[in-house]
Design an enzyme around this catalytic site. Structure first.
Site, PDB file in Angstrom:
ATOM      1  N   LYS A 260       0.837  -1.101   0.038  1.00 10.72           N
ATOM      2  CA  LYS A 260       0.202  -0.062   0.179  1.00 10.72           C
ATOM      3  C   LYS A 260       0.875   1.302   0.130  1.00 10.72           C
ATOM      4  O   LYS A 260       1.781   1.474   0.707  1.00 10.72           O
ATOM      5  CB  LYS A 260      -1.049   0.038   1.320  1.00 10.72           C
ATOM      6  CG  LYS A 260      -2.026  -0.985   1.365  1.00 10.72           C
ATOM      7  CD  LYS A 260      -3.016  -1.049   2.506  1.00 10.72           C
ATOM      8  CE  LYS A 260      -4.052  -1.982   2.422  1.00 10.72           C
ATOM      9  NZ  LYS A 260      -5.065  -1.605   1.484  1.00 10.72           N
ATOM     10  N   GLU A 332      -6.655  -9.342  -0.479  1.00 14.89           N
ATOM     11  CA  GLU A 332      -6.319 -10.498   0.079  1.00 14.89           C
ATOM     12  C   GLU A 332      -7.687 -11.028   0.877  1.00 14.89           C
ATOM     13  O   GLU A 332      -7.820 -12.189   1.274  1.00 14.89           O
ATOM     14  CB  GLU A 332      -5.149 -10.219   1.118  1.00 14.89           C
ATOM     15  CG  GLU A 332      -5.304  -9.638   2.413  1.00 14.89           C
ATOM     16  CD  GLU A 332      -6.175  -8.304   2.354  1.00 14.89           C
ATOM     17  OE1 GLU A 332      -5.659  -7.507   1.295  1.00 14.89           O
ATOM     18  OE2 GLU A 332      -6.831  -7.839   3.491  1.00 14.89           O
ATOM     19  N   ARG A 334     -10.921 -11.190   0.230  1.00 11.63           N
ATOM     20  CA  ARG A 334     -11.815 -12.295  -0.393  1.00 11.63           C
ATOM     21  C   ARG A 334     -11.204 -13.628  -0.743  1.00 11.63           C
ATOM     22  O   ARG A 334     -11.807 -14.478  -0.733  1.00 11.63           O
ATOM     23  CB  ARG A 334     -12.055 -11.527  -1.745  1.00 11.63           C
ATOM     24  CG  ARG A 334     -10.791 -11.421  -2.731  1.00 11.63           C
ATOM     25  CD  ARG A 334     -11.114 -10.556  -3.864  1.00 11.63           C
ATOM     26  NE  ARG A 334     -11.339  -9.164  -3.354  1.00 11.63           N
ATOM     27  CZ  ARG A 334     -11.259  -8.058  -4.243  1.00 11.63           C
ATOM     28  NH1 ARG A 334     -11.390  -8.349  -5.541  1.00 11.63           N
ATOM     29  NH2 ARG A 334     -11.262  -6.856  -3.679  1.00 11.63           N
TER      30      ARG A 334
HETATM   31  N1  BES Z   1      -8.486  -3.933   3.702  1.00 14.38           N
HETATM   32  C1  BES Z   1      -8.582  -3.525   2.484  1.00 14.38           C
HETATM   33  C2  BES Z   1      -9.953  -2.565   2.205  1.00 14.38           C
HETATM   34  C3  BES Z   1      -9.871  -1.485   3.122  1.00 14.38           C
HETATM   35  C4  BES Z   1      -9.693  -0.360   2.543  1.00 14.38           C
HETATM   36  C5  BES Z   1     -10.504  -1.404   4.255  1.00 14.38           C
HETATM   37  C6  BES Z   1      -9.716   1.050   3.247  1.00 14.38           C
HETATM   38  C7  BES Z   1     -10.816  -0.182   5.158  1.00 14.38           C
HETATM   39  C8  BES Z   1     -10.303   0.997   4.595  1.00 14.38           C
HETATM   40  C9  BES Z   1      -8.539  -4.546   1.294  1.00 14.38           C
HETATM   41  O1  BES Z   1      -7.905  -5.627   1.727  1.00 14.38           O
HETATM   42  C10 BES Z   1      -7.842  -3.735   0.149  1.00 14.38           C
HETATM   43  O2  BES Z   1      -6.720  -3.599   0.255  1.00 14.38           O
HETATM   44  N2  BES Z   1      -8.876  -3.882  -0.933  1.00 14.38           N
HETATM   45  C11 BES Z   1      -8.263  -3.091  -2.229  1.00 14.38           C
HETATM   46  C12 BES Z   1      -8.867  -4.122  -3.224  1.00 14.38           C
HETATM   47  C13 BES Z   1      -8.226  -3.990  -4.551  1.00 14.38           C
HETATM   48  C14 BES Z   1      -6.639  -4.197  -4.610  1.00 14.38           C
HETATM   49  C15 BES Z   1      -8.809  -4.607  -5.522  1.00 14.38           C
HETATM   50  C16 BES Z   1      -8.988  -2.081  -2.454  1.00 14.38           C
HETATM   51  O3  BES Z   1     -10.120  -1.445  -1.852  1.00 14.38           O
HETATM   52  O4  BES Z   1      -8.072  -0.861  -2.717  1.00 14.38           O
HETATM   53 ZN    ZN Z   2      -7.527  -5.955   3.625  1.00 18.42          ZN
HETATM   54 MN    MN Z   3      -5.636  -5.328   1.147  1.00 15.49          MN
END
Ligand code: BES
Ligand code: ZN
Ligand code: MN
Length: 480
Positions: A260, A332, A334
């Site tokens: 991230k 991750e 899902r």
């Molecule tokens: N844990 C995150 C989602 C999230 C984002 C939770 C902000 C709380 C606040 C999840 O694992 C994630 O990183 N999702 C990605 C999916 C993408 C790579 C398809 C996302 O939402 O950017």
């Molecule tokens: Zn996550």
């Molecule tokens: Mn994630």
């Protein structure tokens, strides 16, 4: 906290928490006792009764807290619950040991005693266990509440709801250095011991022999190995229904090799909220003694970049045999849910409800106050929306029938791609999960990514984890 019934003749040697609608017409007959103070405050517009308006009035005997409910036709049980929590929190922080909270003047609302129980249990919680308690620290002093309407059973059930939510918050707030998948397992084991639940924990060896390829892949980059936790509550007598909850328990989500960027990683300790909520729900279910058989699955891993991490381009195999091509290691949640949903489906429950901080896209779509609800059964959708309304945890139903998005899930080399196009990201994730639900099972998915954290103290929420969804699920089970 003790809550008991008491009449109007109490001496207010502590706090009086008084909830008032905007026209203030509904004020109880306290003003005689208050020597007209309230009427004066209203006449001088020191207090308006507008929503979220608040006034602390020191009196010769104790302190009065006036808490505004806003316009009468807009005032709901959620408004009252929040107003109660604000009033009680401020009283408790101002060293009041006991509070009198009259409610009879709001009697046209249902569920007042329940809400008082909930507010009393939620108002005192703050994540402050790591702070040095110096002279500026204000401990929460309140431990006794009196009211003027009867409803011991509702009050006590409300307190149990709150206790379940606070329990979840307490774990969700812990940072990644304090809680890893094995810690989650220990918390589940001690809950099971306390309440006589069955507890089954799959460590990394067992996960391999159980073909949990997706959970193992996500956990492979961390020195803290993954765990699948399964708690079971069995009622006395024949169960009325069999319900399974599944919670995403990523104890820290760095994104993995698709790391991230800058501050997107902050608050990712909260990526285990779904699993913490399941722990809270299991505690609530045991305390309330519900008539359904309830299963709680927590699918826990730490998503980290390292030499042993799973990679983009990897093809992994989930428990039901489906293969998944990894296009983004940050998608991750899902994956860990996929394996757990297979295990939950094998029990052939009447209903599966999963909860996950799954997508930023859901937060973008619905903001920080509403969670996304994806559900394959209209009857279940209706029941969950009713429960959420009662709990004051708003849900918004999202689509699960998008053919173009389903089409985009196909991989040229495997059965599925783990991530898809940016637009409609929350729907893509939900459709992905659907691939792992057994046939003829009613299933709901709550995307709680937007609602899991709060940055200010307001109503029933403190800074940090909200444990949004715990009371909705308990309410749902109680209404079955
Ligand atoms: N844990 C995150 C989602 C999230 C984002 C939770 C902000 C709380 C606040 C999840 O694992 C994630 O990183 N999702 C990605 C999916 C993408 C790579 C398809 C996302 O939402 O950017
Ligand atoms: Zn996550
Ligand atoms: Mn994630």
């Amino acid at each position: 906290m003790r809550i008991s019934l008491c009449g109007n003749d109490t001496l207010y040697d502590s706090a009086l928490v008084l909830l008032t609608e905007e026209d203030c017409a509904n004020l109880p007959a306290f003003d005689d006792e208050m020597r007209g103070v309230i009427a004066t405050l209203i006449a001088r517009k020191d207090f308006t009764g507008k929503k979220d308006s608040f006034l602390r009035v020191p009196m010769t005997e104790g302190t009065m807290y006036l808490s505004g409910l806003g316009k009468k036709d807009k005032c709901t049980l959620k408004t009252i619950r929040d107003s109660l929590a604000s009033g009680l929190r401020t009283a408790g922080k101002n060293r009041a040991k006991s509070a009198y909270v009259p409610l009879a003047h709001l009697k046209e609302h249902d569920g007042l005693c329940f809400a008082l129980g909930e507010a009393s249990g939620l108002c005192g919680y703050a994540f402050d266990s790591y702070k040095t308690k110096d002279e500026d620290y204000e401990p929460f002093a309140l431990d006794e509440i009196f009211t003027d309407i009867n409803g011991d059973e509702d009050i006590s059930a409300g307190m149990k709801f709150a206790g379940a939510q606070v329990f979840s918050r307490g774990i969700a707030n812990e940072p990644g250095c304090a809680v890893c998948p094995a810690t989650m397992a220990e918390k589940a084991e001690s809950l099971a011991r306390e309440y006589g639940l069955e507890c089954d924990i799959w460590d990394e060896k067992r996960l391999a022999s159980e073909r949990m390829g997706a959970l193992l892949a996500v956990g492979s980059g961390s020195k803290n190995p993954p765990r699948l936790i399964h708690l079971t509550y069995k009622p006395k007598g024949t169960p009325s229904k069999k319900i399974a909850f599944v919670g995403k328990g990523i104890t820290f989500d760095s994104g993995g090799l698709n790391i991230k960027p800058d501050n997107f990683m902050l608050t990712m300790k909260g990526d285990k909220t779904g699993a913490c909520n399941v722990l809270g729900i299991m505690k609530g279910v045991a305390e309330l003694g519900v008539t359904a058989e309830v299963h709680g699955f927590m699918t826990c891993a730490e998503n980290m970049p390292s030499g042993s991490s799973y990679r983009p381009d990897d093809i992994i195999r989930a428990r039901n045999g489906k293969t998944i091509e990894i296009t983004n290691t940050d998608a991750e949640g899902r994956l860990v849910l996929a394996d757990a949903l297979c295990v939950a489906s094998e029990l052939k429950p009447d209903v599966i409800i999963d909860m996950a901080t799954l997508t930023g896209a859901c937060a973008v779509a619905l903001g920080k106050t509403r969670a996304g609800l994806f559900v394959n059964d209209d009857d279940l959708a209706g029941k969950l929306l009713t429960a959420s309304e009662n709990a004051g945890e708003p849900l918004w139903r999202m689509p699960l029938d998008d053919d173009e998005i389903s089409e985009s899930m196909k991989s040229p080399f495997a059965d599925l791609l783990n991530s898809g196009p940016r637009y409609g990201g929350a729907i893509y994730a939900a459709l992905f999960l659907k691939e792992f639900i057994g046939e003829n099972i009613s299933w709901a998915h709550l995307d709680i990514a937007g609602v899991d954290f709060r940055d200010k103290v307001k109503g029933i929420y403190c800074k940090g984890a909200t444990a949004f969804g715990v009371r909705t699920c308990l309410e749902f089970i109680m209404r079955l």
